[in-house]
Design an enzyme around this catalytic site. Structure first.
Site, short mmCIF file in Angstrom:
data_model
loop_
_atom_site.label_atom_id
_atom_site.label_comp_id
_atom_site.label_asym_id
_atom_site.label_seq_id
_atom_site.Cartn_x
_atom_site.Cartn_y
_atom_site.Cartn_z
N ASP A 136 0.37 -0.75 -0.12
CA ASP A 136 -0.24 0.35 0.01
C ASP A 136 1.46 1.17 -0.22
OD1 ASP A 136 -2.50 1.50 0.44
OD2 ASP A 136 -1.91 1.51 2.80
N THR A 188 -2.17 5.10 -3.92
CA THR A 188 -1.81 5.56 -3.52
C THR A 188 -0.21 5.64 -4.41
OG1 THR A 188 -1.53 3.51 -2.39
CG2 THR A 188 -2.81 6.22 -1.81
N ASP A 242 -8.41 -0.03 1.85
CA ASP A 242 -9.31 0.06 -0.23
C ASP A 242 -10.31 -0.02 -0.82
OD1 ASP A 242 -6.60 1.33 0.52
OD2 ASP A 242 -5.66 -0.59 -0.84
#
Length: 506
Positions: free
Chosen positions: A31, A64, A362
């Site tokens: 992530d 991201t 997410d």
């Protein structure tokens, strides 16, 4: 270097990073935001990159990694243009023009996404795209369904809004990922205050208290002198009567379960058991609020104020126990307000549980974005490549000034996403990009992307690789804004030990 560190984490075949904190705590993740937060970054511009990833996560919740890779590519291209002698302001203006063209083009190629509470399959497919690059991708169908069901439970389609306060994500080490589930109610990491209290309460009428089961104390400082046995007996009897009065007040309202924010001593606990009133103690503030919302009850600060109307209602309150650890949790199900849900994640170790929590976050954000704006574009680098082709075309035919160089640089930076996806999937990046560019030009199909999973087709609609338009748009806007900001900096002044150092940028 920050962008290059994240490049290898992009896409379904992206690799994970093992982050080690100064205390020796381990985190395994791909992530983008988590990697950047855990990195020990000293350089001033690198810190801006960390904030860029954070802002994408706060606003959109997904993409991201992509936004940092794109910003890194834009800065690399800007470096080449600065060496050619083009002024930083002109580069920034060119980037802005290119971003505006790219976003307009994205909106023109976006598809309207049809879904409803009954037709959940399109939402599940989008959530599966998000989870495809995560550590839990072997179960990404199951987790996608959990995320979609959770969002649809709390979504308000009229206002096009999703209240994330009503979705709680809990994790517990032990068990398999397959044991993860969606609980239509609230999960509280507590158990009944006495081991002999019933483990199940059907048709629960819940008193939610923020006052402790204790005799009232004077507000001022005081001292109490017990000199004789009679004094002590009097005091004990007073306390006992107070406890009885409190328990009777709760029983009188018809409550058959007490949830208390504070603790109570053994005497009160014994009395609650004796009067057959199950109780839970030390429940935290946020959990108390969630229980009140879910059960439709009111939080009561004084015993005198408790009435039957203020009780929360739930169909079933039960204790869950796990394996051999003797750990227990309470599940409050079939609530009056069925909109509050809890996602309960199991896993073999704490790293898996934490990564699964981030992945589910997410997926929740992506489904929420679709409820807000149901337009989508296709992933696998298809959207970036379509934007790149369009910007290149406008730069060649409609832009007379110096900005055309910056626009071409923007187009090449967009291609870096495709290169990274191809590279991470084990293909030749340049060959893959060349082939896709040729097909985009000849077939006029903006859905062609990198076939990362080797399914035999590059059409992302057939592969069901879907991304939200709002996420892609935010990535382009945020990356360009950051580059514009960095290009406007010409030197850095650092104060160290009363001496001022200055070093030029570039």
């Amino acid at each position: 270097s920050v962008a290059n560190c994240l490049r290898t984490s992009l896409g379904p075949k992206g690799l994970d990073k093992l982050m080690v904190s100064p205390d020796g705590d381990l985190t395994v993740t791909n992530d983008g935001r988590t990697i950047l937060e855990k990195m020990d970054v000293d350089h001033e511009i690198a810190k801006l990159m960390v904030q860029l990833s954070k802002s994408q996560d706060d606003e959109i919740g997904d993409g991201t990694t992509g936004v940092v890779v794109l910003a890194g590519a834009l800065l690399e291209q800007a470096d080449v243009l600065l060496d050619k002698g083009i002024h930083a302001t002109r580069i920034a203006e060119g980037y802005e023009q290119a971003a505006a063209i790219a976003i307009r083009h994205l909106e023109s190629i976006a598809d309207k996404f049809e879904f409803s509470r009954d037709n959940k399959e399109p939402l599940i497919e989008t959530a599966m795209t998000t989870l495809g690059s995560k550590i839990i991708n072997r179960l990404h169908r199951k987790f996608a369904e959990i995320a979609v069901d959770a969002v649809l439970s709390v979504a308000d389609f009229e206002r096009k809004d999703v209240d994330f306060e009503l979705i709680k994500v809990e994790g517990k080490v032990g068990g398999k990922l397959e044991d993860s589930m969606l609980i239509r109610g609230v999960l509280v990491d507590k158990d009944m205050s006495h081991p002999q209290m019933p483990k199940r309460v059907s048709d629960a009428r819940i008193a939610i208290l923020t006052c402790p089961f204790e005799p009232p104390k004077p507000k001022t400082k005081h001292s109490l002198l017990v000199q004789t046995v009679e004094d002590y007996e009097k005091l004990r009897e007073y306390e006992h009567n107070k406890f009885e009065e409190m328990v009777d007040q709760v029983k009188a309202t018809g409550a058959n379960l007490v949830i208390c924010q504070w603790g109570f001593d053994d005497e009160a606990n014994h009395l609650l058991l004796h009067k057959q009133l199950p109780a839970v103690r030390w429940v935290g503030g946020p959990e108390i609020e969630l229980i009140a919302i879910a059960t439709g009850g009111r939080i009561v600060p004084r015993f005198e104020e408790l009435t039957a109307e203020k009780l929360g209602r739930a169909g079933l309150v039960r204790e869950l126990s796990f394996g051999t650890t003797r750990e227990r949790m309470l599940v409050i199900e079939e609530c009056a307000n069925s909109r509050a849900v809890t996602i309960f994640i199991r896993g073999g170790n704490s790293m898996i549980v934490e990564e699964a929590k981030r992945s589910v976050h997410d997926a929740l954000c992506v489904v929420r974005n679709l409820v807000r704006d149901s337009r989508i574009v296709y992933g696998g680098g298809a959207a970036e490549l379509a934007c790149s082709q369009k910007v290149m075309q406008v730069a060649d035919t409609e832009t007379p000034g110096l900005e055309q160089y910056a626009m071409r640089a923007f187009a090449e930076a967009c291609e870096s996403i495709v290169l990274a996806l191809a590279d991470n999937s084990g293909f030749g990046p340049i060959e893959t990009l060349g082939e896709l560019k040729a097909r985009h030009a000849t077939e006029d199909n903006p859905r062609l992307g990198v076939d990362c999973l080797q399914r035999g087709t590059c059409d992302m609609r057939e592969q069901k690789v879907i991304e939200t338009l709002s996420s892609k748009r935010a990535q382009l806007m945020l990356a360009v804004q950051l580059c514009k900001m960095i290009l406007k900096i010409d030197d850095i002044r650092a104060m160290e030990d009363k001496q001022e150092y200055s070093y030029p940028m570039g």
